[in-house]
Design an enzyme around this catalytic site. Structure first.
Site, mmCIF file in Angstrom:
data_model
loop_
_atom_site.group_PDB
_atom_site.id
_atom_site.type_symbol
_atom_site.label_atom_id
_atom_site.label_comp_id
_atom_site.label_asym_id
_atom_site.label_seq_id
_atom_site.Cartn_x
_atom_site.Cartn_y
_atom_site.Cartn_z
ATOM 1 N N TYR A 126 28.064 53.088 44.322
ATOM 2 C CA TYR A 126 29.339 53.260 45.026
ATOM 3 C C TYR A 126 29.284 54.416 46.013
ATOM 4 O O TYR A 126 30.015 54.427 46.996
ATOM 5 C CB TYR A 126 30.472 53.540 44.025
ATOM 6 C CG TYR A 126 31.126 52.307 43.450
ATOM 7 C CD1 TYR A 126 30.390 51.332 42.796
ATOM 8 C CD2 TYR A 126 32.503 52.131 43.539
ATOM 9 C CE1 TYR A 126 30.996 50.211 42.260
ATOM 10 C CE2 TYR A 126 33.129 51.021 43.003
ATOM 11 C CZ TYR A 126 32.364 50.061 42.368
ATOM 12 O OH TYR A 126 32.979 48.960 41.844
ATOM 13 N N ASP A 166 22.408 42.073 32.034
ATOM 14 C CA ASP A 166 22.589 40.618 31.946
ATOM 15 C C ASP A 166 22.776 40.177 30.500
ATOM 16 O O ASP A 166 23.650 39.363 30.182
ATOM 17 C CB ASP A 166 21.427 39.867 32.647
ATOM 18 C CG ASP A 166 20.048 40.359 32.246
ATOM 19 O OD1 ASP A 166 19.960 41.382 31.540
ATOM 20 O OD2 ASP A 166 19.047 39.720 32.631
ATOM 21 N N ASP A 181 32.094 48.461 36.334
ATOM 22 C CA ASP A 181 33.139 47.737 37.058
ATOM 23 C C ASP A 181 33.132 46.271 36.634
ATOM 24 O O ASP A 181 34.170 45.689 36.301
ATOM 25 C CB ASP A 181 32.886 47.858 38.569
ATOM 26 C CG ASP A 181 33.922 47.115 39.386
ATOM 27 O OD1 ASP A 181 35.127 47.287 39.102
ATOM 28 O OD2 ASP A 181 33.541 46.354 40.291
ATOM 29 N N ASP A 196 35.841 44.177 33.716
ATOM 30 C CA ASP A 196 36.642 42.989 34.046
ATOM 31 C C ASP A 196 36.308 41.843 33.087
ATOM 32 O O ASP A 196 37.185 41.117 32.627
ATOM 33 C CB ASP A 196 36.390 42.526 35.491
ATOM 34 C CG ASP A 196 37.422 43.076 36.470
ATOM 35 O OD1 ASP A 196 37.924 44.198 36.233
ATOM 36 O OD2 ASP A 196 37.727 42.392 37.465
HETATM 37 C C1 IPM Z 1 38.279 49.221 39.648
HETATM 38 C C2 IPM Z 1 38.395 48.561 41.000
HETATM 39 C C3 IPM Z 1 37.819 49.514 42.053
HETATM 40 C C4 IPM Z 1 36.366 49.753 41.707
HETATM 41 C C5 IPM Z 1 37.978 49.038 43.502
HETATM 42 C C6 IPM Z 1 39.438 48.762 43.848
HETATM 43 C C7 IPM Z 1 37.366 49.989 44.485
HETATM 44 O O1 IPM Z 1 37.735 47.332 40.992
HETATM 45 O O2 IPM Z 1 38.870 50.300 39.466
HETATM 46 O O3 IPM Z 1 37.628 48.650 38.771
HETATM 47 O O4 IPM Z 1 35.504 48.942 42.044
HETATM 48 O O5 IPM Z 1 36.077 50.770 41.076
HETATM 49 MG MG MG Z 2 37.056 46.739 39.063
#
Ligand code: IPM
Ligand code: MG
Length: 355
Positions: free
Chosen positions: A142, A221, A245, A249
Site C-alpha cells: 500500500y 492461498d 485487506d 473481507d
Molecule cells: C479497508 C478498505 C481500504 C483498504 C480502502 C478503502 C483503501 O478496503 O479498510 O479494508 O484497502 O485498506
Molecule cells: Mg478492505
C-alpha cells in the site's frame, strides 16, 4: 478527570448515518457512566474534497491529533472514483492512517448465533468461530514506491517491509492471542515473496518471547481456503496490509454481513481510529436503512482500546447480541419474517438495552 475527546469523521455515503448511531451510543455511555465525552465532527473523504478540494484537510488532521480517539464512518463513492492524489477519498484515508501512525488494524469477526442463518456458509461450520484478524496497516504494498502506467504501458507497485514493522505488529498479535485462545496463524507468501520470508523469520523470532502461544504459518492461498473449510480452527490471524485487506473481507462472510464488522486501527499506546469495516454503500445512502452494527461495535472497541472502559464496551456488545436475539435487524440481514428495522430503530433498541 478531563473529558475524553473524540473526533467524529462521518465521511461519505452511509457514513454519516452510521456515525450518528455510534454517536448516540457513546452519548448514552457518557450519560450512564458519568464519563465526560467531547465529540467534535470534521470532514473527510469525498465530502472534504467537495468542501475543501482535499480529502484530508489540515484541520481534520489537527483535530485527530488533539483527540484521544477518532471515529470514522466511511469514505468514497462513484462521484469521486476517478479523482487522484489529494482529492481521492481512499487516499485521504490512507494518509490519515499513515499520519496518525495507525499500524495495527484489529478486525474481529463476531459470529452472533442470531446471524448464522444469514451467512452463506454451512451453519455447522460456524459453531465456535471467533477470529481476530491483526492486519499491518501502514506498510507493505500500500505504501511502497508506485509508478502509474508509463508510455510503454507498464506500471509498478512495490511491497516493502522492514523487520521492525513486522516485529511491532507481531507483538500486537501475540499479546491479543494471550487474552484469547492462545493461537496465532501468521499468513504470508514466503514460497514466492522476499518480504514474506522476512515476515516469517521475524515472527518466529518474536514468538520466542511468547512460549505459551501456539504459532502456525500459512501461505495466504491456503489460508483463504481454510477460512471457508474450517473457520473455527483460527484464533488470531496475523498478516500484512494487502493480505489482511483481502482475508478480512473473506472472513466477514462468516459473520453474516459486512455490515456487522467493527475495526480498530491502533497506534503505539491507546490512541486509535475506529471504523466499521463496510464501505460507504452509496446505493443505500440517505434511506435510513444502513446497518449500524459495525459502527456501534466499533464504538465499543473505542471504549475498550482508547478509553480503557472494558465494562462499558461489554455492555454495548451485550446489548447488540440481545437485540439480534430478538430478531431485530436491518434489511441487509433479513431472513424470513424479520429484517425490516431502520437504522434508527435498531439503534434505539440497542440503546434501550445498555445498562
Ligand atoms: C479497508 C478498505 C481500504 C483498504 C480502502 C478503502 C483503501 O478496503 O479498510 O479494508 O484497502 O485498506
Ligand atoms: Mg478492505
Amino acid at each position: 478527570m478531563s473529558p475524553a475527546q473524540i473526533a467524529l469523521l462521518p465521511g461519505d455515503g452511509i457514513g454519516p448515518e452510521v456515525t450518528a448511531a455510534a454517536r448516540r451510543v457513546l452519548e448514552q455511555i457518557g450519560a450512564t457512566s458519568g464519563l465526560e465525552l467531547e465529540l467534535e465532527e470534521a470532514l473527510i473523504g469525498g465530502a472534504a474534497t467537495d468542501a475543501a478540494g482535499d480529502s484530508l484537510p489540515a484541520e481534520t488532521l489537527e483535530l485527530c491529533r488533539r483527540c484521544d480517539a477518532v471515529f470514522l464512518g466511511a469514505v468514497g463513492g462513484p462521484r469521486w472514483a476517478n479523482l487522484e492524489g489529494a482529492q481521492s477519498p481512499e487516499q485521504g484515508l490512507l494518509r490519515l492512517r499513515r499520519e496518525l501512525g495507525l499500524f495495527a488494524n484489529l478486525r474481529p469477526v463476531p459470529v452472533f448465533p442470531a446471524l448464522i442463518p444469514a451467512a452463506p456458509i454451512k451453519p455447522e461450520l460456524l459453531e465456535g468461530v471467533d477470529i481476530l484478524v491483526v492486519r499491518e496497516l501502514t506498510g507493505g504494498i500500500y505504501f511502497g514506491p508506485r509508478q502509474e502506467a508509463d508510455a510503454e504501458g507498464q506500471a509498478t507497485d512495490t511491497m516493502v517491509y522492514s523487520a521492525s514493522e513486522v516485529e511491532r505488529i507481531a507483538h500486537v498479535a501475540f499479546r491479543a492471542a494471550a487474552g484469547r485462545r492462545a493461537r496465532v496463524t501468521s499468513v504470508d507468501k514466503a514460497n514466492v515473496l522476499a518480504t514474506s520470508r522476512l515476515w516469517r523469520a521475524t515472527v518466529d523470532k518474536v514468538a520466542l518471547e511468547y512460549q505459551d502461544i501456539e504459532l502456525q504459518h500459512l501461505y495466504v492461498d491456503a489460508c483463504a481456503m481454510q477460512i471457508l473449510r474450517s473457520p473455527a480452527e483460527f484464533d488470531v490471524i496475523l498478516t500484512g496490509n494487502l493480505f489482511g485487506d483481502i482475508l478480512s473481507d473473506e472472513a466477514s462472510m462468516l459473520a453474516g454481513s459486512l455490515g456487522v464488522l467493527p475495526s480498530a486501527s491502533m497506534a503505539e499506546g491507546t490512541f486509535g481510529m475506529f471504523e466499521p469495516v463496510h464501505g460507504s454503500a452509496p446505493d443505500l445512502a440517505g434511506q435510513g436503512v444502513a446497518n449500524p452494527l459495525g459502527a456501534i461495535l466499533s464504538a465499543a472497541m473505542l471504549l475498550r482500546h482508547s478509553l480503557d472502559l472494558e465494562a462499558e464496551a461489554l455492555a454495548v456488545e451485550a446489548a447488540v447480541a440481545a437485540t439480534l436475539d430478538e430478531g431485530l435487524t436491518t434489511p441487509d440481514l433479513a431472513t424470513s419474517g424479520s429484517g425490516g428495522a431502520t437504522t434508527s430503530e435498531l439503534t434505539d433498541a440497542i440503546i434501550a438495552r445498555i445498562d
